[in-house]
Design an enzyme around this catalytic site. Structure first.
Site, mmCIF file in Angstrom:
data_model
loop_
_atom_site.group_PDB
_atom_site.id
_atom_site.type_symbol
_atom_site.label_atom_id
_atom_site.label_comp_id
_atom_site.label_asym_id
_atom_site.label_seq_id
_atom_site.Cartn_x
_atom_site.Cartn_y
_atom_site.Cartn_z
ATOM 1 N N TYR A 71 32.251 35.672 29.232
ATOM 2 C CA TYR A 71 32.609 37.089 29.420
ATOM 3 C C TYR A 71 32.155 37.578 30.793
ATOM 4 C CZ TYR A 71 31.772 42.131 29.412
ATOM 5 O OH TYR A 71 31.713 43.453 29.777
ATOM 6 N N LYS A 79 34.204 38.857 34.213
ATOM 7 C CA LYS A 79 34.024 40.175 34.833
ATOM 8 C C LYS A 79 33.606 40.012 36.305
ATOM 9 C CE LYS A 79 34.170 43.767 33.128
ATOM 10 N NZ LYS A 79 35.322 44.717 32.947
ATOM 11 N N THR A 100 30.215 45.539 34.747
ATOM 12 C CA THR A 100 29.058 45.497 33.847
ATOM 13 C C THR A 100 27.823 44.945 34.549
ATOM 14 O OG1 THR A 100 28.205 44.316 31.900
ATOM 15 C CG2 THR A 100 30.032 43.283 33.046
ATOM 16 N N ASP A 101 26.639 45.325 34.067
ATOM 17 C CA ASP A 101 25.395 44.769 34.615
ATOM 18 C C ASP A 101 25.281 43.274 34.317
ATOM 19 O OD1 ASP A 101 24.863 44.919 31.875
ATOM 20 O OD2 ASP A 101 22.983 46.037 32.081
ATOM 21 N N GLU A 102 26.075 42.781 33.342
ATOM 22 C CA GLU A 102 25.945 41.359 32.956
ATOM 23 C C GLU A 102 26.360 40.414 34.072
ATOM 24 O OE1 GLU A 102 27.128 40.092 29.114
ATOM 25 O OE2 GLU A 102 26.497 41.962 28.154
HETATM 26 P P1 NAD Z 1 36.543 47.601 24.073
HETATM 27 O O1 NAD Z 1 36.612 46.162 23.695
HETATM 28 O O2 NAD Z 1 36.079 48.598 23.066
HETATM 29 O O3 NAD Z 1 37.979 48.104 24.574
HETATM 30 C C1 NAD Z 1 38.799 47.328 25.416
HETATM 31 C C2 NAD Z 1 40.180 47.980 25.437
HETATM 32 O O4 NAD Z 1 41.012 47.235 26.335
HETATM 33 C C3 NAD Z 1 40.880 47.959 24.070
HETATM 34 O O5 NAD Z 1 41.497 49.203 23.840
HETATM 35 C C4 NAD Z 1 41.932 46.861 24.235
HETATM 36 O O6 NAD Z 1 43.075 47.041 23.414
HETATM 37 C C5 NAD Z 1 42.273 46.991 25.709
HETATM 38 N N1 NAD Z 1 42.827 45.766 26.288
HETATM 39 C C6 NAD Z 1 42.367 44.497 26.148
HETATM 40 N N2 NAD Z 1 43.151 43.629 26.808
HETATM 41 C C7 NAD Z 1 44.121 44.384 27.423
HETATM 42 C C8 NAD Z 1 45.216 44.072 28.271
HETATM 43 N N3 NAD Z 1 45.480 42.810 28.640
HETATM 44 N N4 NAD Z 1 45.998 45.079 28.709
HETATM 45 C C9 NAD Z 1 45.756 46.376 28.339
HETATM 46 N N5 NAD Z 1 44.746 46.717 27.517
HETATM 47 C C10 NAD Z 1 43.930 45.732 27.073
HETATM 48 O O7 NAD Z 1 35.644 47.650 25.386
HETATM 49 P P2 NAD Z 1 34.574 48.732 25.853
HETATM 50 O O8 NAD Z 1 33.265 48.411 25.252
HETATM 51 O O9 NAD Z 1 35.157 50.082 25.713
HETATM 52 O O10 NAD Z 1 34.482 48.351 27.410
HETATM 53 C C11 NAD Z 1 35.398 48.914 28.333
HETATM 54 C C12 NAD Z 1 35.102 48.348 29.717
HETATM 55 O O11 NAD Z 1 33.762 48.664 30.094
HETATM 56 C C13 NAD Z 1 35.219 46.830 29.808
HETATM 57 O O12 NAD Z 1 35.798 46.500 31.039
HETATM 58 C C14 NAD Z 1 33.780 46.334 29.742
HETATM 59 O O13 NAD Z 1 33.630 45.129 30.434
HETATM 60 C C15 NAD Z 1 33.062 47.481 30.440
HETATM 61 N N6 NAD Z 1 31.664 47.706 30.029
HETATM 62 C C16 NAD Z 1 31.340 47.850 28.712
HETATM 63 C C17 NAD Z 1 30.026 48.133 28.367
HETATM 64 C C18 NAD Z 1 29.606 48.311 26.921
HETATM 65 O O14 NAD Z 1 28.414 48.423 26.649
HETATM 66 N N7 NAD Z 1 30.524 48.382 25.967
HETATM 67 C C19 NAD Z 1 29.042 48.260 29.363
HETATM 68 C C20 NAD Z 1 29.425 48.099 30.697
HETATM 69 C C21 NAD Z 1 30.740 47.841 31.024
HETATM 70 O O1 DAU Z 2 25.297 45.095 29.386
HETATM 71 C C1 DAU Z 2 26.603 45.569 29.267
HETATM 72 C C2 DAU Z 2 27.324 44.775 28.212
HETATM 73 O O2 DAU Z 2 26.794 45.190 26.961
HETATM 74 C C3 DAU Z 2 28.831 44.956 28.255
HETATM 75 O O3 DAU Z 2 29.329 44.425 29.458
HETATM 76 C C4 DAU Z 2 29.502 44.243 27.062
HETATM 77 O O4 DAU Z 2 30.892 44.521 27.050
HETATM 78 C C5 DAU Z 2 28.871 44.740 25.779
HETATM 79 O O5 DAU Z 2 29.399 44.020 24.692
HETATM 80 C C6 DAU Z 2 27.353 44.568 25.839
HETATM 81 O O6 DAU Z 2 26.997 43.171 25.817
HETATM 82 P P1 DAU Z 2 25.768 42.636 24.925
HETATM 83 O O7 DAU Z 2 25.962 41.202 24.686
HETATM 84 O O8 DAU Z 2 24.474 43.063 25.501
HETATM 85 O O9 DAU Z 2 26.057 43.528 23.596
HETATM 86 P P2 DAU Z 2 25.961 43.175 22.042
HETATM 87 O O10 DAU Z 2 26.085 44.472 21.315
HETATM 88 O O11 DAU Z 2 26.874 42.066 21.659
HETATM 89 O O12 DAU Z 2 24.477 42.652 21.896
HETATM 90 C C7 DAU Z 2 23.356 43.451 22.276
HETATM 91 C C8 DAU Z 2 22.115 42.622 22.045
HETATM 92 O O13 DAU Z 2 21.933 42.456 20.629
HETATM 93 C C9 DAU Z 2 22.194 41.222 22.619
HETATM 94 O O14 DAU Z 2 20.904 40.831 23.056
HETATM 95 C C10 DAU Z 2 22.594 40.364 21.432
HETATM 96 C C11 DAU Z 2 21.946 41.067 20.256
HETATM 97 N N1 DAU Z 2 22.664 40.972 18.975
HETATM 98 C C12 DAU Z 2 23.985 41.331 18.936
HETATM 99 C C13 DAU Z 2 24.705 41.264 17.754
HETATM 100 C C14 DAU Z 2 26.173 41.627 17.727
HETATM 101 C C15 DAU Z 2 21.986 40.578 17.815
HETATM 102 O O15 DAU Z 2 20.796 40.292 17.843
HETATM 103 N N2 DAU Z 2 22.709 40.499 16.645
HETATM 104 C C16 DAU Z 2 24.040 40.825 16.582
HETATM 105 O O16 DAU Z 2 24.636 40.715 15.480
#
Ligand code: NAD
Ligand code: DAU
Length: 340
Positions: free
Chosen positions: A150, A154, A125-127
């Site tokens: 988190y 990562k 992730t970019d985070e």
């Molecule tokens: P998500 O939370 O929707 O899904 C995570 C999945 O992993 C779920 O199906 C969960 O059951 C499974 N899981 C959790 N722990 C596990 C374990 N110990 N063994 C096997 N499976 C397990 O997450 P997402 O938003 O789909 O993100 C997927 C990946 O992409 C993550 O690694 C996250 O860090 C990365 N990522 C997410 C975003 C975003 O915006 N959502 C952006 C950049 C990177």
């Molecule tokens: O940047 C990539 C990341 O993006 C991934 O690695 C993470 O898995 C994914 O959860 C996401 O992280 P963020 O913290 O950026 O996502 P989130 O949707 O939780 O929040 C997006 C922005 O919105 C953040 O600035 C917090 C704000 N927010 C979020 C929620 C849930 C609010 O203001 N109110 C809310 O209720």
């Protein structure tokens, strides 16, 4: 047939990726290893679960015996999506984040190396780069400076992947993507939460002043990028992936309300997230230049399609929110899930 292990394939991005790969590549066979935590929903793949090229394995990436068993299926490449992914949950309790994101990645790396897989892609992730001021971008050379439990977990995983490549020549690649949105995203994240709340005329809790900036990318653009990295990426390299689409949270909130024709009075400013990162912005010129990838879905088009998906899938939302979706797994696979 190319045999692929996808971990976390029942989550948001993983389920979109599994569907995308089976649709785009007739020669791909996928094993999906997923623990089915609160975020993992096998119903996300209900439309393809009877495809003979798809195999679901219920298990933990931190469980070596299970990982070894799946790898013995003749797996050639691994894509690791499995993670605890929600920042707010990591502030509440970081334990499962360290266990899955760090220990789980180490187990998967070790087992994959011993099994001799020819490619391993770590979905990061970019985070991990921390927070930006009002200008500038994260490049692949930006030092890691994670700010939440988190992102620290990562970053820990990324360092293990780097070390496995450096020490053993293990053919691992890291991708670092910005904020994804699209269908099947668990309604705890900003966009699906706000769509679902607005549909019920419930308040939209904007943290702090709502001027934090995220770089939004449609999940299918992310899936296309991972597919390219899997095919053409260079082992040992990091590839940033982003949408070139910076928006403040308030802009995103207003766009959702506007599409749904709901009033701005639903916006409720609430206490800020502790340690809240102010701005993320990805420089994705490396993957554009070297692998020929470009984001293709505009935010306007992607957000409208996403709102429409949640409107049409209110039953899915209800089942996910109530935990009832877990019954789907029990009915399909006849196994009881522990609550996790
Ligand atoms: P998500 O939370 O929707 O899904 C995570 C999945 O992993 C779920 O199906 C969960 O059951 C499974 N899981 C959790 N722990 C596990 C374990 N110990 N063994 C096997 N499976 C397990 O997450 P997402 O938003 O789909 O993100 C997927 C990946 O992409 C993550 O690694 C996250 O860090 C990365 N990522 C997410 C975003 C975003 O915006 N959502 C952006 C950049 C990177
Ligand atoms: O940047 C990539 C990341 O993006 C991934 O690695 C993470 O898995 C994914 O959860 C996401 O992280 P963020 O913290 O950026 O996502 P989130 O949707 O939780 O929040 C997006 C922005 O919105 C953040 O600035 C917090 C704000 N927010 C979020 C929620 C849930 C609010 O203001 N109110 C809310 O209720």
């Amino acid at each position: 047939m190319r045999r692929l292990l996808v971990t976390g394939g029942c989550g948001f991005i993983g389920s979109n990726f599994v569907r995308y790969m089976l649709r785009e590549h007739r020669d791909v066979e996928i094993w999906n290893l997923d623990l089915l935590t609160y975020a993992g929903n096998p119903e996300n793949l209900a439309d393809i679960e009877n495809d003979p090229r798809y195999h679901f394995v219920h298990g933990d990436i931190a469980d070596r015996a299970t990982v070894d068993r799946v790898l013995r299926e003749g797996i050639e490449a691994v894509v690791n999506f499995a993670a605890e992914s929600h920042v707010d949950r990591s502030i509440h309790d970081s334990t499962p984040f360290v266990r899955t994101n760090v220990l789980g990645t180490q187990v998967l790396l070790d087992a994959s190396r011993k099994a001799g897989v020819s490619r391993y892609v770590q979905i990061s992730t970019d985070e991990v780069y921390g927070s930006l001021g009002p200008t500038g971008y994260f490049t692949e050379e930006t030092p890691l400076a994670p700010n939440s439990p988190y992102s620290a977990s990562k970053a820990g995983a990324d360092l293990l992947v780097r070390a496995f490549h450096h020490t053993f020549g293990f053919p691992a690649i890291i991708t670092r993507c910005s904020n994804n949105y699209g269908p099947y995203q668990f309604p705890e994240k900003l966009i699906p939460l706000f769509i679902c709340n607005a549909l019920r005329d419930e308040p939209l809790p904007v943290y702090g002043d709502g001027l934090q900036v995220r770089d939004w990318i449609h999940v299918l653009d992310h899936c296309r990028a991972i597919d390219l990295v899997l095919q053409k990426g260079v082992p040992g390299q990091v590839y940033n992936i982003g949408g070139r689409c910076e928006k403040t949270n308030l802009e995103v909130t207003r766009a959702i309300l506007n599409i749904l024709g709901k009033p701005e009075t639903l916006i409720k400013f609430v206490t800020d997230r502790p340690g809240h990162d102010r701005r993320y912005a990805i420089d994705c010129s490396k993957i554009e230049r070297e692998l020929g990838w470009r984001p293709q879905i505009s935010f306007d088009e992607g957000l409208k399609a996403t709102v429409d998906w949640y409107l049409r899938n209110q039953d899915w939302v209800e089942r996910v929110r109530s935990g009832e979706y877990r019954r789907y797994y029990e009915l399909q696979y006849g196994e009881r899930l522990k609550s996790s």
